[in-house]
Write an enzyme that holds these catalytic residues in place. Structure first.
Site, mmCIF file in Angstrom:
data_model
loop_
_atom_site.group_PDB
_atom_site.id
_atom_site.type_symbol
_atom_site.label_atom_id
_atom_site.label_comp_id
_atom_site.label_asym_id
_atom_site.label_seq_id
_atom_site.Cartn_x
_atom_site.Cartn_y
_atom_site.Cartn_z
ATOM 1 C CG LEU A 106 -2.800 11.117 111.734
ATOM 2 C CD1 LEU A 106 -3.079 9.139 111.566
ATOM 3 C CD2 LEU A 106 -3.778 11.737 111.028
ATOM 4 C CB ILE A 137 -2.114 16.977 115.248
ATOM 5 C CG1 ILE A 137 -3.258 17.431 115.006
ATOM 6 C CG2 ILE A 137 -1.038 17.159 114.043
ATOM 7 C CD1 ILE A 137 -4.113 16.548 113.693
ATOM 8 C CE LYS A 138 2.757 9.799 118.503
ATOM 9 N NZ LYS A 138 3.051 8.730 118.232
ATOM 10 C CB VAL A 139 3.806 18.504 115.937
ATOM 11 C CG1 VAL A 139 5.484 19.112 115.946
ATOM 12 C CG2 VAL A 139 3.235 18.057 115.037
#
Length: 351
Positions: A106, A137-139
């Site tokens: 996400l 967690i997508k960054v």
């Protein structure tokens, strides 16, 4: 056995680049995992499409609009529930691999791409809210995203670094990851459960360059860039310094090939899957590409073939006066803008 099992046996995970409530509740995602899919990625464009086209969201969106929440809070309520449900579907895959596969991603809000502190705070908040061992967690891999990576890894959070087009930026990300691992080890934390993937975008490179290239180089540069990036990866993680960290439980960052749906209809529809199969990598594919690969793809260890030729092709591109690092910067900015636009569009019906 399926072709996806064959790819898995060659050391590569195939992830689905799509997520929706129907996909989960129909049992389709579970079937895909049985066929050999190993994880799921999402982004604002995927959620925007899901909310607009999937009838299973309508009632909850109506209820959320009666509550005193911001559009972003309504979006997060929906997205977090979907990611939790997808994590639960993928949990048996995650457990069977000893926590190495079965991840669901996400993304932090796209407007935080140039805000390291904001990215760190939101990533920690989303990670806690989802509360699943197999969430990433997508960054975005801006300079600020790379800065955030060190802090997130030191906090024990698995990360999907996205929108990478640059070999130099990828190496900076590896160094930031290593710094986070060293900080966590120094604080007495465990690191064997932290996984990071570096999402290197493929088809957008050819799409941008092909019109400017001689025919002999068209459709070749993105794959050449990926093969060169993989050689960089082998060098970085094969170093004695990183091997010392591996001995303490650290995992290598894995290269993930993203944007692997073919944009030019003149190319084979499985080009960016067939050509990039290799150990300790991931390929995240849209539904159509996944179906095509299952139907007529080829499972062979292609990623390490022809690397010298790939480097020669990149040299030819350089001699044409094309600066691939400058192109990478422009493509990343374009990608950030696309996700910001998709996010704004996604929030409109939730207002």
């Amino acid at each position: 056995m399926t072709i996806l099992s064959d790819v898995k046996a060659l050391g590569q995970q195939i992830w689905l680049d799509n997520l929706s409530r129907s996909l989960i509740q129909s049992g389709e995602l579970a079937q895909m995992l049985q066929q050999g899919v190993c994880g799921v990625t999402s982004n604002p464009a995927i959620f925007q499409k899901a909310f607009a086209g999937d009838a299973l969201y309508a009632d909850e969106i109506s209820r959320l609009k009666q509550q005193d929440l911001s559009p972003k809070q309504r979006y997060e309520t929906l997205a977090i529930a979907d990611v939790q449900a997808a994590c639960d579907v993928c949990l048996s895959e995650h457990q069977a691999s000893g926590g190495k596969t079965g991840f669901v991603s996400l993304e932090v809000a796209p407007d935080l791409a140039k805000d390291a502190a904001g990215t760190i705070a939101e990533a920690k908040r989303l990670h806690q809210a989802i509360n699943r061992p197999n969430v990433m967690i997508k960054v975005p891999t801006t300079d600020e995203g790379i800065e955030a990576l060190t802090e997130l890894v030191s906090a024990g959070i698995s990360v999907n670094l996205t929108l990478l087009f640059s070999r130099a930026q990828t190496l900076k990300a590896y160094a930031a990851y290593q710094k986070g691992i060293e900080a966590r080890l120094a604080a007495g934390g465990k690191v064997d459960n932290i996984h990071v993937v570096a999402s290197f975008f493929i088809s957008r490179v050819d799409n941008a360059l092909d019109p400017t290239l001689p025919e002999a180089l068209q459709g070749k540069v993105a794959i050449a860039l990926a093969k060169a990036a993989y050689r960089d990866w082998e060098t970085y993680f094969g170093s004695q310094t990183f091997q010392r960290l591996e001995a303490q439980g650290a995992n290598r960052v894995e290269l993930l090939w993203a944007s692997t749906g073919v944009k030019n209809p003149a190319y084979p529809d499985t080009l960016y899957v067939d050509s990039l199969i290799g150990p300790a990598t991931v390929n995240t594919v849209p539904d159509a590409t996944l179906k095509a690969f299952i139907d007529h793809g080829k499972a062979a260890p292609t990623l390490t073939e022809g690397t010298d030729q790939a480097l020669a092709q990149l040299e030819e591109v350089s001699k044409l006066g094309i600066d691939l690092e400058a192109l990478a910067q422009r493509l990343q900015e374009d990608g950030l803008k696309q996700f910001e636009d998709a996010f704004a569009k996604l929030l409109e019906p939730l207002a």
